[in-house]
Design a protein around this motif. Structure first.
Motif, PDB file in Angstrom:
ATOM      1  N   SER A 106      34.900  22.591  18.780  1.00 28.19           N
ATOM      2  CA  SER A 106      35.646  23.817  19.115  1.00 28.19           C
ATOM      3  C   SER A 106      36.356  23.629  20.461  1.00 28.19           C
ATOM      4  O   SER A 106      37.503  24.016  20.632  1.00 28.19           O
ATOM      5  CB  SER A 106      34.677  24.987  19.160  1.00 28.19           C
ATOM      6  OG  SER A 106      35.310  26.114  19.660  1.00 28.19           O
ATOM      7  N   LYS A 107      35.679  22.978  21.424  1.00 25.61           N
ATOM      8  CA  LYS A 107      36.256  22.814  22.767  1.00 25.61           C
ATOM      9  C   LYS A 107      37.544  21.971  22.747  1.00 25.61           C
ATOM     10  O   LYS A 107      38.460  22.162  23.540  1.00 25.61           O
ATOM     11  CB  LYS A 107      35.198  22.187  23.709  1.00 25.61           C
ATOM     12  CG  LYS A 107      35.587  22.083  25.162  1.00 25.61           C
ATOM     13  CD  LYS A 107      35.778  23.463  25.791  1.00 25.61           C
ATOM     14  CE  LYS A 107      36.768  23.528  26.927  1.00 25.61           C
ATOM     15  NZ  LYS A 107      38.182  23.538  26.639  1.00 25.61           N
ATOM     16  N   THR A 116      47.764  34.102  10.744  1.00 27.95           N
ATOM     17  CA  THR A 116      46.574  33.533  10.116  1.00 27.95           C
ATOM     18  C   THR A 116      46.899  33.060   8.704  1.00 27.95           C
ATOM     19  O   THR A 116      46.515  31.950   8.301  1.00 27.95           O
ATOM     20  CB  THR A 116      45.434  34.582  10.091  1.00 27.95           C
ATOM     21  OG1 THR A 116      45.162  34.928  11.441  1.00 27.95           O
ATOM     22  CG2 THR A 116      44.185  34.040   9.446  1.00 27.95           C
ATOM     23  N   HIS A 140      39.248  35.990  22.421  1.00 31.72           N
ATOM     24  CA  HIS A 140      38.731  36.542  21.171  1.00 31.72           C
ATOM     25  C   HIS A 140      39.189  35.747  19.938  1.00 31.72           C
ATOM     26  O   HIS A 140      38.683  35.958  18.843  1.00 31.72           O
ATOM     27  CB  HIS A 140      39.112  38.021  21.032  1.00 31.72           C
ATOM     28  CG  HIS A 140      40.579  38.250  20.795  1.00 31.72           C
ATOM     29  ND1 HIS A 140      41.476  38.471  21.815  1.00 31.72           N
ATOM     30  CD2 HIS A 140      41.300  38.268  19.647  1.00 31.72           C
ATOM     31  CE1 HIS A 140      42.686  38.627  21.294  1.00 31.72           C
ATOM     32  NE2 HIS A 140      42.608  38.504  19.988  1.00 31.72           N
ATOM     33  N   ARG A 141      40.123  34.790  20.104  1.00 30.18           N
ATOM     34  CA  ARG A 141      40.587  34.001  18.955  1.00 30.18           C
ATOM     35  C   ARG A 141      39.793  32.690  18.777  1.00 30.18           C
ATOM     36  O   ARG A 141      39.946  31.999  17.778  1.00 30.18           O
ATOM     37  CB  ARG A 141      42.079  33.631  19.084  1.00 30.18           C
ATOM     38  CG  ARG A 141      43.022  34.757  19.282  1.00 30.18           C
ATOM     39  CD  ARG A 141      43.617  35.349  18.023  1.00 30.18           C
ATOM     40  NE  ARG A 141      43.779  34.427  16.922  1.00 30.18           N
ATOM     41  CZ  ARG A 141      43.709  34.794  15.654  1.00 30.18           C
ATOM     42  NH1 ARG A 141      43.459  36.042  15.339  1.00 30.18           N
ATOM     43  NH2 ARG A 141      43.893  33.922  14.685  1.00 30.18           N
ATOM     44  N   ILE A 142      38.958  32.375  19.785  1.00 32.14           N
ATOM     45  CA  ILE A 142      38.235  31.093  19.703  1.00 32.14           C
ATOM     46  C   ILE A 142      37.372  31.049  18.435  1.00 32.14           C
ATOM     47  O   ILE A 142      37.326  30.036  17.728  1.00 32.14           O
ATOM     48  CB  ILE A 142      37.375  30.861  20.980  1.00 32.14           C
ATOM     49  CG1 ILE A 142      38.311  30.714  22.185  1.00 32.14           C
ATOM     50  CG2 ILE A 142      36.486  29.631  20.839  1.00 32.14           C
ATOM     51  CD1 ILE A 142      37.624  30.597  23.530  1.00 32.14           C
ATOM     52  N   ALA A 143      36.731  32.200  18.124  1.00 32.82           N
ATOM     53  CA  ALA A 143      35.859  32.238  16.945  1.00 32.82           C
ATOM     54  C   ALA A 143      36.682  32.023  15.669  1.00 32.82           C
ATOM     55  O   ALA A 143      36.235  31.333  14.730  1.00 32.82           O
ATOM     56  CB  ALA A 143      35.120  33.571  16.888  1.00 32.82           C
ATOM     57  N   ALA A 144      37.898  32.583  15.632  1.00 31.10           N
ATOM     58  CA  ALA A 144      38.737  32.441  14.428  1.00 31.10           C
ATOM     59  C   ALA A 144      39.113  30.975  14.213  1.00 31.10           C
ATOM     60  O   ALA A 144      39.084  30.475  13.076  1.00 31.10           O
ATOM     61  CB  ALA A 144      39.993  33.296  14.572  1.00 31.10           C
ATOM     62  N   GLU A 188      35.746  25.067  10.189  1.00 29.01           N
ATOM     63  CA  GLU A 188      34.704  24.978   9.158  1.00 29.01           C
ATOM     64  C   GLU A 188      35.310  25.072   7.760  1.00 29.01           C
ATOM     65  O   GLU A 188      35.021  24.258   6.883  1.00 29.01           O
ATOM     66  CB  GLU A 188      33.665  26.098   9.367  1.00 29.01           C
ATOM     67  CG  GLU A 188      32.738  25.776  10.536  1.00 29.01           C
ATOM     68  CD  GLU A 188      32.005  26.987  11.059  1.00 29.01           C
ATOM     69  OE1 GLU A 188      31.914  27.997  10.330  1.00 29.01           O
ATOM     70  OE2 GLU A 188      31.544  26.927  12.222  1.00 29.01           O
ATOM     71  N   THR A 240      42.289  29.176  28.282  1.00 24.18           N
ATOM     72  CA  THR A 240      42.237  30.570  27.827  1.00 24.18           C
ATOM     73  C   THR A 240      43.400  31.282  28.529  1.00 24.18           C
ATOM     74  O   THR A 240      43.903  30.798  29.558  1.00 24.18           O
ATOM     75  CB  THR A 240      40.910  31.245  28.217  1.00 24.18           C
ATOM     76  OG1 THR A 240      40.771  31.146  29.627  1.00 24.18           O
ATOM     77  CG2 THR A 240      39.742  30.595  27.509  1.00 24.18           C
ATOM     78  N   GLN A 265      37.392  28.427  15.208  1.00 25.68           N
ATOM     79  CA  GLN A 265      36.151  27.778  14.763  1.00 25.68           C
ATOM     80  C   GLN A 265      35.972  27.944  13.245  1.00 25.68           C
ATOM     81  O   GLN A 265      35.599  27.011  12.533  1.00 25.68           O
ATOM     82  CB  GLN A 265      34.973  28.396  15.538  1.00 25.68           C
ATOM     83  CG  GLN A 265      33.588  27.939  15.118  1.00 25.68           C
ATOM     84  CD  GLN A 265      33.365  26.460  15.434  1.00 25.68           C
ATOM     85  OE1 GLN A 265      33.842  25.962  16.450  1.00 25.68           O
ATOM     86  NE2 GLN A 265      32.676  25.755  14.539  1.00 25.68           N
ATOM     87  N   GLU A 266      36.300  29.155  12.770  1.00 22.56           N
ATOM     88  CA  GLU A 266      36.194  29.401  11.320  1.00 22.56           C
ATOM     89  C   GLU A 266      37.139  28.495  10.534  1.00 22.56           C
ATOM     90  O   GLU A 266      36.777  27.976   9.483  1.00 22.56           O
ATOM     91  CB  GLU A 266      36.505  30.866  11.002  1.00 22.56           C
ATOM     92  CG  GLU A 266      35.321  31.787  11.258  1.00 22.56           C
ATOM     93  CD  GLU A 266      35.717  33.255  11.131  1.00 22.56           C
ATOM     94  OE1 GLU A 266      36.711  33.558  10.453  1.00 22.56           O
ATOM     95  OE2 GLU A 266      35.018  34.088  11.755  1.00 22.56           O
TER      96      GLU A 266
END
Ligand code: ACO
Length: 501
Positions: free
Chosen positions: A62-63, A17, A44-48, A54, A69, A50-51
């Motif tokens: 995001s897609k 990261t 579980h890394r999709i949200a990271a 942003e 996956t 996305q961050e």
């Protein structure tokens, strides 16, 4: 130096990261439109990710930022590795068309499989230079692996204190993997959709291939046969062939026109009108006549007929291009990261020197049409003037004719395969040749050698063999092997469509 980057992650998420964010901070300063692409991602890394989008103001959904996956990737890879690589390649190329720079962030592990090896394979498919996060203690071994697998292409080994300028200097690779080769072919055929006729609708593989081709919308197809029977067969196989054009040679209104044309073309060879009328009801002749009369652009057949049966009507009716009197067959051999062309693997059992020279010429044209810059080796059991014999004389004579008739060709010989292929061997055996060690088009001295060699490479080196593509005919007619797979049919149809461009 503009280059996208393939970040090979380490096992430490924190370190990954940290480095990814530093990279994004730098790249978003240099490029206006940056995109992130994770070919395979843990859910579980999709949200990271996305961050990150942003935080760095990256205007990408995001897609769009990931392919598979992990679970889907493992399933797909184990069932159909080609589809796995193709999907990633396609998504990556779509992003490339939209963004200035793509940061590919990849895995260090791939379930129970070695993520390192797979990452190199992916980077070679995408032609994206690798920056690998590697511990100091492992760097020597990593270097050894990369030097070997990337064949001298650039890469960087990095840690948290990486030098961004070093990464900016990385150049994109120029590998032609079999997946990339096919990807480029499909792009070419979509540009200008051609009509391809498939006479063997009674073969399940032809129907399955037709569905794939219809879905991918790369060509327009004509199937020959009884429409009701084709519909029934498609239903049984669960295929959707809606919208496909079907013509039935048994009672087509075209038969009369074709009989007259065939009679005209063959009367000098003793064919009667009655014979012509009978022959055009044969599906291979009917298909050939569709191409000859410009109602179709190409024909692909041979799933259930011999090479001779498939191509004889084309040799008799469509005939050769101006300046060519010998048809030959070329195979494109997809090795791990390059594509070679072999000829003549299909037609002339004992070619004359003139035929070999023509084979070299039309093979160069085919190689060009399919995206290779041809460097031609005339193969023999002898390199330079090391060996003597009748067949060496034949190859020497062929080379002389080729150089005289086609002075623009980059061609040399006679040479052995190792001398043609391998730079180190070439330096010893033919140091003054500009082709030896760099050849990508290989002309074999006869059909035995060529046919045996392409099959040996296909089976033992697990190479993808695309072909044979007949070259020298006025219009494309291509022969399938009777053992062909659905995928081979799809490939041959696409190649034929490109030949027709
Ligand atoms: N180029 C152009 N025209 C040709 C060629 C050629 N290489 N060979 C034959 N012709 C023409 C002839 O001029 C003749 O035309 P015409 O009737 O207008 O005068 C016509 O084709 C028929 O010629 P024939 O001499 O009667 O030859 P035949 O039809 O018996 O055989 C064929 C031609 C089918 C190409 C034959 O050479 C053959 O069977 N080759 C081997 C095919 C094969 O089995 N390949 C290996 C398998 S493929 C694979 O593994 C991928």
């Amino acid at each position: 130096m503009m280059a996208n980057l393939y970040l090979m992650r380490s096992k430490s998420d924190d370190l990954n990261t940290l480095i990814t964010k530093k990279l994004l901070a730098n790249y978003t300063k240099h490029y206006k439109n940056v995109a992130i692409y994770c070919p395979v991602i843990y859910v579980h890394r999709i949200a990271a990710v996305q961050e990150w989008l942003e935080e760095f103001n990256i205007k990408q959904s995001s897609k769009e930022s990931y392919g598979f996956t992990l679970r889907d990737a493992m399933n797909t890879f184990s069932h159909d590795p080609h589809y796995f690589f193709n999907k990633i390649l396609e998504e990556y190329e779509n992003l490339k068309a939209k963004y200035d720079f793509i940061l590919v962030t990849s895995f260090s592990e791939f379930g129970i499989l070695d993520g390192f090896e797979l990452s190199v394979k992916l980077a070679k498919n995408l032609n994206t230079p690798i920056a690998a996060i590697i511990d100091q203690k492992d760097q020597n071994i990593a270097r050894k692996i990369f030097d070997e697998s990337l064949k001298g292409e650039n890469y960087a080994l990095i840690d948290a204190n990486f030098d961004f300028n070093e990464l900016m200097n990385l150049k994109e690779y120029e590998f032609i993997t079999p997946n990339r080769f096919k990807f480029e072919l499909i792009k070419k055929s979509v540009k200008n959709k051609k009509i391809v006729v498939l006479p063997e609708s009674d073969d399940e593989r032809i129907l399955r291939a037709s569905e794939i081709l219809l879905r991918s919308n790369v060509v327009h197809l004509i199937l020959l046969g009884n429409e009701t029977k084709i519909k029934e067969d498609a239903l049984k196989l669960g295929l959707d062939l809606n919208g496909i054009e079907v013509l039935d040679p048994a009672n087509s209104p075209l038969c009369e026109e074709f009989s007259a044309m065939l009679y005209e073309a063959r009367k000098a060879k003793g064919m009667s009108l009655e014979e012509a009328a009978k022959l055009v009801k044969d599906r291979t002749y009917f298909g050939t006549m569709l191409v000859h009369s410009k109602k179709a652009d190409a024909m692909v057949s041979g799933a259930s007929t011999t090479t001779a049966e498939t191509i004889r009507p084309a040799l008799q009716i469509i005939k050769t291009k101006e300046g060519i009197n010998s048809v030959s067959g070329i195979f494109f051999m997809g090795l791990e990261d390059k594509v070679l062309a072999f000829a003549d693997c299909a037609v002339n059992p004992n070619p004359t020197a003139e035929q070999l020279a023509q084979s070299a010429y039309v093979s160069a044209l085919s190689a060009k049409a399919f995206g290779l810059e041809p460097r031609i080796a005339m193969l023999s059991y002898s390199s330079g003037d090391s060996g003597k014999g009748e067949s060496v004389d034949l190859v020497n004579e062929a080379l002389k004719i080729a150089k005289k008739n086609y002075p623009e060709l980059q061609i040399d010989g006679p040479m052995q395969f190792d001398c043609a292929y391998d730079a180190k061997t070439a330096a010893k055996k033919m140091p003054n040749s500009t082709i030896a060690g760099k050849a990508n088009v290989y002309i074999f001295p006869n059909l035995d050698a060529a046919n045996i060699c392409y099959k040996a490479v296909q089976r033992t080196a697990n190479a993808l063999a695309i072909g044979p593509i007949l070259q020298g005919l006025k219009k494309p007619v291509n022969d399938l092997s009777r053992g062909c797979l659905v995928e081979d049919i799809v490939d041959t149809v696409i190649l034929s469509a490109i030949q027709a461009q």
